[in-house]
Enzyme design. Structure first.
Site, PDB file in Angstrom:
ATOM      1  N   CYS A   8       0.825  -1.203   0.000  1.00 47.92           N
ATOM      2  CA  CYS A   8       0.000   0.000   0.000  1.00 47.92           C
ATOM      3  C   CYS A   8       0.866   1.263   0.000  1.00 47.92           C
ATOM      4  O   CYS A   8       2.048   1.232   0.365  1.00 47.92           O
ATOM      5  CB  CYS A   8      -0.933   0.014   1.211  1.00 47.92           C
ATOM      6  SG  CYS A   8      -2.369   1.092   0.983  1.00 47.92           S
ATOM      7  N   ASP A 125      -6.362  -3.095  11.228  1.00 52.43           N
ATOM      8  CA  ASP A 125      -5.153  -2.295  11.371  1.00 52.43           C
ATOM      9  C   ASP A 125      -4.976  -1.936  12.835  1.00 52.43           C
ATOM     10  O   ASP A 125      -5.908  -2.048  13.641  1.00 52.43           O
ATOM     11  CB  ASP A 125      -5.263  -1.032  10.515  1.00 52.43           C
ATOM     12  CG  ASP A 125      -3.910  -0.432  10.142  1.00 52.43           C
ATOM     13  OD1 ASP A 125      -2.878  -0.871  10.696  1.00 52.43           O
ATOM     14  OD2 ASP A 125      -3.888   0.474   9.303  1.00 52.43           O
TER      15      ASP A 125
END
Length: 206
Positions: A8, A125
Site C-alpha cells: 500500500c 489495522d
C-alpha cells in the site's frame, strides 16, 4: 492458496513495478490528501498504465465525496475499494465494485461493529489516536483470529515487516497481508529490497 500480498501507499511507477516484480498481488493507492502517501488520481492513473494487467488495484479513501471515488474508479481502473474513515455500511457497498472496510483494532471492543459492514473483506489495522493507517504499530493478532472465524476474508495490517510477516501469516492465517510503512525508505517511497523480502517471507510463511 497462498496468502495475498498488498503493498500500500504506492506513489510512483518505479515502486509499483518493483512491487509487481517482487510478486505482490495488489497495490494500494491512497487518495486521502492528509496522508504522507497521498497520490493524486491523475498521477495514480499514470502508474496504473505501466503495471501488469493482473495486479489488483486498490483505491484507499477516507470519508471521500462519492464523485471522487467514482472518478478514481474510472481513471485508474480500480478493482477494489478500501474505506478508512467513518463511512456507513451503506456507503461502502454502493459503488458496484468489491469493497473492504478498515477497522482500527485496540481491544476486543473494537470488533463490535465489524459485522455491520457487508463488504467483501475487512481490513484490520492497529489503532492510533492520530493516524488512519500506516502507523507501523501492530495489535494483538489473537483478535484477528476471532474476526477470521466470522467467515469473511480479512486483510491483516499494522506493523508488518519482512521480519515478522511470516509469523503473522502462520499465526492468523489471513486471506491477505497489507504493508506500507514496513517496506518504506521514507513515507511514500518504497525500499525495493524490503518489498522483495516482505513478499517472499509472506508467501513462505504458510
Amino acid at each position: 492458496m497462498s496468502v495475498i500480498v498488498k503493498i500500500c501507499g504506492i506513489t510512483n511507477v518505479e515502486d509499483g513495478l518493483a512491487a509487481a516484480e517482487a510478486g505482490a498481488d495488489a497495490l494500494g493507492f491512497i487518495f486521502y490528501e492528509q496522508s504522507p502517501r497521498y497520490v493524486p488520481i491523475e498521477k495514480a492513473a499514470t502508474v496504473v498504465r505501466d503495471l501488469p494487467p493482473m495486479i489488483v488495484k486498490v483505491g484507499v479513501f477516507v470519508d471521500a465525496e462519492e464523485e471522487v471515488v467514482y472518478r478514481a474508479v474510472r481513471e485508474c481502473g480500480l478493482n477494489l475499494l478500501q474505506f478508512h474513515g467513518s463511512e456507513s455500511p451503506e456507503y461502502c457497498v454502493q459503488f458496484g465494485l468489491m469493497s473492504m472496510k478498515a477497522f482500527p483494532i485496540r481491544d476486543a471492543q473494537s470488533l463490535a461493529r465489524i459485522t455491520d459492514f457487508n463488504t467483501d473483506a475487512w481490513l484490520l489495522d492497529a489503532y492510533s489516536p492520530d493516524k488512519l493507517g500506516g502507523t507501523g504499530e501492530r495489535f494483538n493478532w489473537d483478535l484477528a483470529i476471532e474476526v477470521r472465524k466470522l467467515g469473511r476474508p480479512i486483510f491483516l495490517a499494522g506493523g508488518l515487516t519482512p521480519e515478522n510477516v511470516a509469523e503473522a501469516v502462520r499465526h492468523v492465517e489471513p486471506y491477505a497481508v497489507d504493508v506500507s510503512s514496513g517496506v518504506e525508505a521514507s513515507p511514500g517511497k518504497k525500499d525495493h529490497g524490503k518489498v522483495k523480502a516482505f513478499v517472499a517471507a509472506a508467501k513462505c510463511g504458510q
